[in-house]
Enzyme design. Sequence first.
Site, short mmCIF file in Angstrom:
data_model
loop_
_atom_site.label_atom_id
_atom_site.label_comp_id
_atom_site.label_asym_id
_atom_site.label_seq_id
_atom_site.Cartn_x
_atom_site.Cartn_y
_atom_site.Cartn_z
N ASP A 55 0.82 -1.21 0.00
CA ASP A 55 0.00 0.00 0.00
C ASP A 55 0.86 1.26 0.00
O ASP A 55 1.97 1.26 0.51
CB ASP A 55 -0.90 0.03 1.23
CG ASP A 55 -1.87 -1.13 1.29
OD1 ASP A 55 -2.12 -1.74 0.23
OD2 ASP A 55 -2.39 -1.42 2.38
N ARG A 56 0.30 2.33 -0.51
CA ARG A 56 1.01 3.61 -0.55
C ARG A 56 1.51 4.01 0.83
O ARG A 56 2.65 4.44 0.99
CB ARG A 56 0.08 4.70 -1.09
CG ARG A 56 0.70 6.10 -1.08
CD ARG A 56 -0.29 7.15 -1.53
NE ARG A 56 -1.44 7.26 -0.62
CZ ARG A 56 -2.47 8.06 -0.81
NH1 ARG A 56 -2.53 8.81 -1.90
NH2 ARG A 56 -3.46 8.10 0.06
#
Length: 304
Positions: A138-139
């Site tokens: 995930d970012r």
Amino acid sequence: MRPIHLTASSEDAGVRLDSFLAALPELTRSAAARLIETGQVAVNGRPALKSCKLAGGEEITAVLPDPEPAEALPQNIPLDVVYEDADVIVVNKPAGLVVHPAPGHPDGTLVNALLHHCAGSLSGVGGALRPGIVHRIDRDTSGLIIAAKNDAAHQSLAAQLQDHTLARTYEAVALGNLREDRGTVDAPIGRCHTDRKKMAVAERGGRPAVTHWEVIERFPGFTHLRCRLETGRTHQIRVHMACIGHPLYGDTVYGTKKPVPGLTGQCLHAVGLKFLHPRTGEMVELTCPVSEEFAAVLDRLRRL
């Protein structure tokens, strides 16, 4: 992102919504289906389902993504390289860095940085916007991520993802105190029915997902965990910990809505990566310490 407004005619009666949208020059049917799945399409003001069939006369609103670049371009973005040879590169990704270009993030991604660092020498299996990318994190999750520099390496690593030879270990801080010292969450994950931008444990239609966890350290109201993925679904650890009542600290999507000052996203870090080298067949095991933000959280908790 730009919204468009359409009205279904009587001639559209019986037509699936994704087929109706695919008549737009900007969309293919698969792209239209993705918009519906991610909650970007409403029919008569309500979020639409992919299976929706029109009766005629519906007012349809769709939010179209900005045009994507045809290919990712190299950008001189600093990388924390943990391991690199002619076949693979492993990077310690900081929280906040998007892995590959996508609507809303056309550049400034890990892929852009890798193209510059590797002088364009990345596998083409993932396509022009995802060269070299074998798996994602995930970012707002930090830690180890591996990329392939050629197609043979990519295919080998992708196969290892499927048979679990490529193993990933994370550390996390969860809210609350888990009663057991270790456990397993075995619950399928699919798109959330009420918010298509989120994932959720699915009673039906989800994909198998298994997360093993164990306690590293306990604090008043918090637990420091080690998590090992048996599968790699989108937001898997975040969804699984939330479903057992212990969302991750700082996770504003699956936990409390208020961000934690000084913490980018959730307290989750990919600390370990193990794989068979695609050329030599030797086992490679890599680790990296938690991020400075994560370490600062642990330091504050130890002083409680």
